[in-house]
Design a protein around this motif. Structure first.
Motif, PDB file in Angstrom:
ATOM      1  N   ALA A   1     -25.598   5.870  22.995  1.00 50.31           N
ATOM      2  CA  ALA A   1     -26.402   4.792  23.570  1.00 50.31           C
ATOM      3  C   ALA A   1     -26.745   5.034  25.035  1.00 50.31           C
ATOM      4  O   ALA A   1     -25.983   4.683  25.936  1.00 50.31           O
ATOM      5  CB  ALA A   1     -25.661   3.466  23.407  1.00 50.31           C
TER       6      ALA A   1
ATOM      7  N   THR B   1     -39.588  13.274  25.439  1.00 55.36           N
ATOM      8  CA  THR B   1     -40.966  13.415  24.949  1.00 55.36           C
ATOM      9  C   THR B   1     -41.517  14.809  25.274  1.00 55.36           C
ATOM     10  O   THR B   1     -40.947  15.539  26.098  1.00 55.36           O
ATOM     11  CB  THR B   1     -41.886  12.374  25.626  1.00 55.36           C
ATOM     12  OG1 THR B   1     -41.878  12.641  27.040  1.00 55.36           O
ATOM     13  CG2 THR B   1     -41.415  10.942  25.383  1.00 55.36           C
TER      14      THR B   1
ATOM     15  N   LEU C   1     -42.508  11.180  15.169  1.00 52.63           N
ATOM     16  CA  LEU C   1     -41.396  10.811  16.039  1.00 52.63           C
ATOM     17  C   LEU C   1     -40.854  11.992  16.846  1.00 52.63           C
ATOM     18  O   LEU C   1     -40.363  11.829  17.965  1.00 52.63           O
ATOM     19  CB  LEU C   1     -40.264  10.218  15.171  1.00 52.63           C
ATOM     20  CG  LEU C   1     -38.960   9.873  15.864  1.00 52.63           C
ATOM     21  CD1 LEU C   1     -39.179   8.836  16.957  1.00 52.63           C
ATOM     22  CD2 LEU C   1     -37.947   9.348  14.854  1.00 52.63           C
TER      23      LEU C   1
ATOM     24  N   GLU D   1     -44.000  15.459  27.038  1.00 56.02           N
ATOM     25  CA  GLU D   1     -44.346  15.520  28.468  1.00 56.02           C
ATOM     26  C   GLU D   1     -43.099  15.868  29.295  1.00 56.02           C
ATOM     27  O   GLU D   1     -43.171  16.649  30.248  1.00 56.02           O
ATOM     28  CB  GLU D   1     -44.927  14.181  28.943  1.00 56.02           C
ATOM     29  CG  GLU D   1     -46.316  13.853  28.396  1.00 56.02           C
ATOM     30  CD  GLU D   1     -46.304  13.397  26.935  1.00 56.02           C
ATOM     31  OE1 GLU D   1     -45.241  13.040  26.416  1.00 56.02           O
ATOM     32  OE2 GLU D   1     -47.386  13.421  26.309  1.00 56.02           O
ATOM     33  N   ILE D   2     -41.961  15.278  28.904  1.00 52.59           N
ATOM     34  CA  ILE D   2     -40.725  15.564  29.651  1.00 52.59           C
ATOM     35  C   ILE D   2     -40.315  17.026  29.452  1.00 52.59           C
ATOM     36  O   ILE D   2     -39.882  17.700  30.394  1.00 52.59           O
ATOM     37  CB  ILE D   2     -39.600  14.574  29.233  1.00 52.59           C
ATOM     38  CG1 ILE D   2     -39.967  13.150  29.689  1.00 52.59           C
ATOM     39  CG2 ILE D   2     -38.237  14.993  29.778  1.00 52.59           C
ATOM     40  CD1 ILE D   2     -40.206  12.956  31.197  1.00 52.59           C
TER      41      ILE D   2
HETATM   42  C1  LIG Z   1     -36.584   6.085  16.370  1.00 57.04           C
HETATM   43  C2  LIG Z   1     -35.966   6.380  17.681  1.00 57.04           C
HETATM   44  C3  LIG Z   1     -34.615   6.694  17.735  1.00 57.04           C
HETATM   45  C4  LIG Z   1     -33.995   6.942  18.971  1.00 57.04           C
HETATM   46  N1  LIG Z   1     -32.651   7.195  19.030  1.00 57.04           N
HETATM   47  C5  LIG Z   1     -32.022   7.198  20.223  1.00 57.04           C
HETATM   48  C6  LIG Z   1     -30.593   7.235  20.307  1.00 57.04           C
HETATM   49  O1  LIG Z   1     -29.897   7.320  19.296  1.00 57.04           O
HETATM   50  N2  LIG Z   1     -30.017   7.145  21.539  1.00 57.04           N
HETATM   51  C7  LIG Z   1     -30.746   7.050  22.689  1.00 57.04           C
HETATM   52  O2  LIG Z   1     -30.152   6.965  23.743  1.00 57.04           O
HETATM   53  N3  LIG Z   1     -32.109   7.043  22.641  1.00 57.04           N
HETATM   54  C8  LIG Z   1     -32.755   7.106  21.446  1.00 57.04           C
HETATM   55  N4  LIG Z   1     -34.138   7.053  21.392  1.00 57.04           N
HETATM   56  C9  LIG Z   1     -34.877   6.954  22.634  1.00 57.04           C
HETATM   57  C10 LIG Z   1     -35.792   8.130  22.928  1.00 57.04           C
HETATM   58  O3  LIG Z   1     -35.056   9.229  23.405  1.00 57.04           O
HETATM   59  C11 LIG Z   1     -36.856   7.618  23.906  1.00 57.04           C
HETATM   60  O4  LIG Z   1     -37.747   6.848  23.122  1.00 57.04           O
HETATM   61  C12 LIG Z   1     -37.594   8.701  24.639  1.00 57.04           C
HETATM   62  O5  LIG Z   1     -36.745   9.364  25.533  1.00 57.04           O
HETATM   63  C13 LIG Z   1     -38.808   8.170  25.402  1.00 57.04           C
HETATM   64  O6  LIG Z   1     -38.517   7.004  26.108  1.00 57.04           O
HETATM   65  P1  LIG Z   1     -39.487   5.714  25.942  1.00 57.04           P
HETATM   66  O7  LIG Z   1     -39.681   5.489  24.484  1.00 57.04           O
HETATM   67  O8  LIG Z   1     -38.888   4.610  26.721  1.00 57.04           O
HETATM   68  O9  LIG Z   1     -40.869   6.135  26.525  1.00 57.04           O
HETATM   69  P2  LIG Z   1     -41.293   6.120  28.104  1.00 57.04           P
HETATM   70  O10 LIG Z   1     -40.256   6.812  28.906  1.00 57.04           O
HETATM   71  O11 LIG Z   1     -41.681   4.747  28.474  1.00 57.04           O
HETATM   72  O12 LIG Z   1     -42.570   7.046  28.045  1.00 57.04           O
HETATM   73  C14 LIG Z   1     -43.864   6.556  27.644  1.00 57.04           C
HETATM   74  C15 LIG Z   1     -44.868   7.674  27.889  1.00 57.04           C
HETATM   75  O13 LIG Z   1     -44.879   8.022  29.281  1.00 57.04           O
HETATM   76  C16 LIG Z   1     -44.662   9.407  29.414  1.00 57.04           C
HETATM   77  N5  LIG Z   1     -43.912   9.715  30.635  1.00 57.04           N
HETATM   78  C17 LIG Z   1     -42.826   9.084  31.135  1.00 57.04           C
HETATM   79  N6  LIG Z   1     -42.391   9.684  32.235  1.00 57.04           N
HETATM   80  C18 LIG Z   1     -43.210  10.746  32.455  1.00 57.04           C
HETATM   81  C19 LIG Z   1     -43.263  11.778  33.424  1.00 57.04           C
HETATM   82  N7  LIG Z   1     -42.386  11.855  34.439  1.00 57.04           N
HETATM   83  N8  LIG Z   1     -44.239  12.712  33.322  1.00 57.04           N
HETATM   84  C20 LIG Z   1     -45.141  12.654  32.312  1.00 57.04           C
HETATM   85  N9  LIG Z   1     -45.142  11.703  31.354  1.00 57.04           N
HETATM   86  C21 LIG Z   1     -44.180  10.764  31.420  1.00 57.04           C
HETATM   87  C22 LIG Z   1     -43.848   9.808  28.175  1.00 57.04           C
HETATM   88  O14 LIG Z   1     -43.927  11.197  27.922  1.00 57.04           O
HETATM   89  C23 LIG Z   1     -44.524   8.952  27.123  1.00 57.04           C
HETATM   90  O15 LIG Z   1     -45.679   9.586  26.687  1.00 57.04           O
HETATM   91  C24 LIG Z   1     -34.773   6.884  20.158  1.00 57.04           C
HETATM   92  C25 LIG Z   1     -36.134   6.603  20.089  1.00 57.04           C
HETATM   93  C26 LIG Z   1     -36.730   6.339  18.882  1.00 57.04           C
HETATM   94  C27 LIG Z   1     -38.197   6.018  18.857  1.00 57.04           C
END
Ligand SMILES: Cc1cc2nc3c(=O)[nH]c(=O)nc-3n(C[C@H](O)[C@H](O)[C@H](O)COP(=O)(O)OP(=O)(O)OC[C@H]3O[C@@H](n4cnc5c(N)ncnc54)[C@H](O)[C@@H]3O)c2cc1C
Length: 386
Positions: A123, A368, A361, A370-371
């Motif tokens: 988490a 992501t 996904l 991008e990251i």
């Molecule tokens: C089904 C599912 C299961 C998951 N399971 C887990 C889990 O078990 N444990 C856990 O901890 N997390 C989990 N995650 C979280 C996952 O790792 C995050 O969704 C992911 O890291 C992206 O964060 P965000 O969704 O908040 O997107 P955001 O960080 O809000 O990003 C939105 C957009 O902005 C872009 N962006 C953000 N910052 C930058 C930057 N500096 N440069 C360029 N582009 C940028 C991103 O690439 C993306 O396109 C899960 C997610 C999903 C959808």
């Protein structure tokens, strides 16, 4: 680097493939329809996986795990990913960061996970802190010998309700050469602990049946004995797991791309239009050629990263490149597969539409695209002072 799988690895792949085909694939549609794996079926898969020696294959033998090498684990993830994520996760691969358990934490958390008696969730992500983990708002405030955790996490995935969570919370701020930096600590928090609520999150279109949970903490009291690793060492622990996790995501993408490619090839060879198999049209055959070539390139990147991890030389860039390319490759392969199947590619009678949805996904979780690009580019620019 030796590109040849050993006899042992070939046997592992063959037995995993047979297991997936006989024990998991027959239930895929049911899981998709019902949005979950029935408890009884999940237990049965787990028991069989334990019997076959697949369970906890990622952990060392001295804690009761299978002790597989990183390249063998990449092959394992590749095979298991050829079926429903929800089903294959009953073949537990407990988080490697549990190896940081010390003293009685080993009996309470690590060893029961290895035996399949308990399972964890990881988490880290919060509603306000996704890619930007350091903006996390979850806090653990010292209160005598204990800590009080307040905050929330979301998107925390698991095949079934977790028994405990590895929760990352800020326990203070450190002054570093680059300025103030949150001190992050990992805590082991049991489901049912007072002040800790865990509930099912929204349904996701990818990997249906593999759930995500919302966690909230309201003055949740945990003893300092619940700290995993060192106080303030949470980010280092998380990163260790995240980098290797990216290689496993890449391996899984290769497995699913292979399944799509096999299905698309068979379809292209048998579906006839204008009096001939559609595979005879270059519009179709060139797609197949691109899919096969990209899959091979992704496989090489993934296996190279796993091999380097085995040598102790894998970098964050190796892991980022493997995850980036393999997940984007899978997106392209899935899209081509839908196109080759035409209308049937979008019908839920065939697994293509599901594999296409599932593929989306992979470019988001575990960092992501991008990251990943940011990690790669930063390593190139940093030596130039940029
Ligand atoms: C089904 C599912 C299961 C998951 N399971 C887990 C889990 O078990 N444990 C856990 O901890 N997390 C989990 N995650 C979280 C996952 O790792 C995050 O969704 C992911 O890291 C992206 O964060 P965000 O969704 O908040 O997107 P955001 O960080 O809000 O990003 C939105 C957009 O902005 C872009 N962006 C953000 N910052 C930058 C930057 N500096 N440069 C360029 N582009 C940028 C991103 O690439 C993306 O396109 C899960 C997610 C999903 C959808």
């Amino acid at each position: 680097m030796d590109f040849q799988a050993s006899d042992e690895q070939r046997m592992l792949v063959d037995s995993l493939r047979a297991f997936v085909e006989s024990e998991l694939r027959p239930h895929e549609e049911e899981v998709e329809r019902n949005g979950g794996v029935p408890d009884e079926l999940g237990e049965r898969i787990k028991e069989k996986a334990i019997e076959m020696g697949f369970f906890a294959a990622n952990l060392p033998e001295d804690v009761g795990g299978g002790g597989l090498s990183y390249t063998s684990l990449a092959l394992m993830e590749r095979e298991l990913s050829k079926t429903s994520f929800a089903l294959q996760h009953f073949i537990g691969r407990p988080s490697e960061i549990l190896l940081a358990c010390e003293g009685d934490q080993r009996e309470r958390y690590l060893l029961p996970c290895v035996r399949g008696e308990r399972h964890e969730c990881f988490a880290l992500t919060e509603p306000g802190a996704g890619s930007d983990i350091m903006s996390m708002a979850t806090r653990a405030k010292r209160d005598g010998d204990d800590y009080l955790i307040n905050g929330s996490k979301h998107f925390i995935s698991s095949h079934t309700l977790p028994d405990f969570a590895i929760v990352f919370a800020a326990t203070g701020v450190d002054e570093t050469a680059k300025g103030a930096r949150k001190r992050v600590t990992a805590f082991l928090v049991d489901r049912g602990a007072e002040g800790f609520d865990m509930r099912l999150g929204p349904r996701c279109i990818s990997h249906r049946g593999y759930h995500n949970y919302q966690l909230s903490f309201d003055d949740c009291r945990v003893g300092s004995g619940q700290i995993l690793g060192a106080e303030g060492g949470g980010l280092e622990l998380a990163n260790e797991w995240l980098h290797m996790g990216r290689v496993w995501v890449g391996a899984g993408c290769c497995g699913r791309a292979e399944r799509l490619l096999d299905l698309a090839t068979e379809w292209a060879a048998s579906r006839k239009q204008f009096g001939q198999p559609i595979g005879r049209f270059q519009g179709t055959s060139f797609k197949l050629a691109d899919m096969a070539t990209e899959l091979q390139a992704a496989d090489l990147l993934v296996m190279q990263a796993a091999w380097k991890a085995e040598q102790g030389s894998m970098t964050t860039v190796d892991a980022a490149m493997a995850k980036l390319f393999a997940s984007e490759m899978l997106g392209r392969v899935a899209d081509h597969a839908v196109q080759i199947f035409g209308g049937m590619g979008l019908m839920d009678e065939l697994p293509i539409e599901r594999l296409w949805r599932d593929a989306r996904l992979e470019r988001i979780w575990d960092g992501t695209s991008e990251i990943q690009r940011h990690i790669i580019a930063r390593s190139m620019l940093r030596p130039h002072g940029a």
